[in-house]
Design a protein around this motif. Structure first.
Motif, PDB file in Angstrom:
ATOM      1  N   SER A  84      -4.981 -10.210  -4.174  1.00  0.00           N
ATOM      2  CA  SER A  84      -6.280 -10.181  -3.970  1.00  0.00           C
ATOM      3  C   SER A  84      -6.267  -8.580  -3.464  1.00  0.00           C
ATOM      4  N   ASP A  85      -7.348  -7.842  -3.641  1.00  0.00           N
ATOM      5  CA  ASP A  85      -7.698  -6.764  -3.103  1.00  0.00           C
ATOM      6  C   ASP A  85      -7.983  -6.538  -1.700  1.00  0.00           C
ATOM      7  N   LEU A  86      -7.758  -5.587  -1.110  1.00  0.00           N
ATOM      8  CA  LEU A  86      -7.901  -5.537   0.273  1.00  0.00           C
ATOM      9  C   LEU A  86      -9.068  -4.567   0.613  1.00  0.00           C
TER      10      LEU A  86
ATOM     11  N   PHE B 114       1.525   6.677   9.156  1.00  0.00           N
ATOM     12  CA  PHE B 114       1.095   5.364   9.874  1.00  0.00           C
ATOM     13  C   PHE B 114       1.052   4.204   8.735  1.00  0.00           C
ATOM     14  N   ASP B 115       2.160   3.606   8.658  1.00  0.00           N
ATOM     15  CA  ASP B 115       2.182   2.571   7.605  1.00  0.00           C
ATOM     16  C   ASP B 115       1.324   1.180   8.115  1.00  0.00           C
TER      17      ASP B 115
ATOM     18  N   LEU C 229      -3.660   0.502   2.518  1.00  0.00           N
ATOM     19  CA  LEU C 229      -3.566  -0.944   2.663  1.00  0.00           C
ATOM     20  C   LEU C 229      -4.706  -1.356   1.442  1.00  0.00           C
ATOM     21  N   HIS C 230      -3.813  -1.553   0.514  1.00  0.00           N
ATOM     22  CA  HIS C 230      -4.242  -1.742  -1.053  1.00  0.00           C
ATOM     23  C   HIS C 230      -4.482  -3.061  -1.411  1.00  0.00           C
TER      24      HIS C 230
ATOM     25  N   GLY D 102       0.768  -1.309  -0.077  1.00  0.00           N
ATOM     26  CA  GLY D 102       0.233  -0.037  -0.045  1.00  0.00           C
ATOM     27  C   GLY D 102       0.905   1.097   0.088  1.00  0.00           C
ATOM     28  N   ARG D 103       0.186   2.266   0.125  1.00  0.00           N
ATOM     29  CA  ARG D 103       1.056   3.708  -0.155  1.00  0.00           C
ATOM     30  C   ARG D 103       1.433   4.037   1.279  1.00  0.00           C
TER      31      ARG D 103
END
Length: 235
Positions: A153-155, A118-119, A135-136, A113-114
């Protein structure tokens, strides 16, 4: 150290050589072939070579005869093919123009994700693409028929994840979403080398390399810190 018999289908020859590797019958190896037909050959081990017959005890062998001239090509054995390790990763163009490599560990579920303050993901990607969620998508690495497979898979990202694959008869594009009930789309697609994953407006290329097990270490694994700013990748 044992003497093994090998067959080279490229050079149509058989030869014996010493090796400290415990070879098995029908085991294959990549070799440097000096016969000149091509730089690399794939030879097949036929098993341990039969010992040469010795003269009977007490029988004079006379003067030592010169060894017969052999037409067997000189071949330097590399590691067997089974001694290589698969390294899977995603390539993405960084904000400075360089190519970032994000390693995909085996037997794990990893998220992408980007990057933000806050990762949330295992592999935060530094980008100004606001369409990529923090969270991609995820990649689930699992064993199937004794071979690793990588399932994307997409989240539940806002803009979804699109998979593009080059086929013989054209290009196919598949939209991934986390909720099939709401958006009626595919999810959980097994990746193939050179597949393109579009997360928001960011394109990532999936690739798999093979490296020697003896040379492999986590410090050698492609990662975000290892990129070539002069390299150009056409997605």
């Amino acid at each position: 150290m044992a003497i093994y018999k090998f067959s080279c289908p490229d050079c149509l020859k058989q030869f014996d050589t010493e090796s400290d590797i415990a070879w098995k019958a029908d085991q294959k190896a990549s070799v440097n072939c000096l016969v000149g037909k091509q730089p690399k050959c794939t030879v097949v081990c036929l098993g341990i070579s039969e010992p040469r017959p010795q003269p009977p005890v007490g029988e004079s062998s006379g003067a030592a005869a010169p060894p017969p001239v052999s037409s067997t090509p000189t071949i330097l054995l590399d590691e067997p093919v089974s001694a290589t390790k698969r390294v899977a990763y995603l390539e993405v163009q960084g904000m400075d123009g360089g190519i970032l490599r994000l390693t995909i560990g085996e037997g794990r579920v990893q998220t992408f994700g980007r990057k933000s303050d806050f990762d949330l993901s295992d592999h935060p990607i530094l980008t100004d693409d606001k369409k990529m969620s923090r969270l991609h998508f995820q990649i689930d690495s699992r064993m199937h028929n004794k071979q690793p497979s990588y399932i994307v898979s997409d989240l539940g990202s806002v803009h979804g994840t699109r998979l593009t694959r080059q086929l013989i008869n054209g290009v196919t594009s598949i939209q991934l979403y986390a909720s099939k009930e709401d958006k009626q789309a595919h999810d959980g697609i097994c990746l193939e080398p050179d597949d393109l994953i579009m997360a928001g407006s960011t394109i990532l290329r999936f690739a798999v390399d093979r490296v020697s097990s003896s040379d492999f270490s986590m410090s050698d694994t492609p990662d975000q810190t290892n990129y070539d700013p002069n390299r150009t990748t056409v997605f």
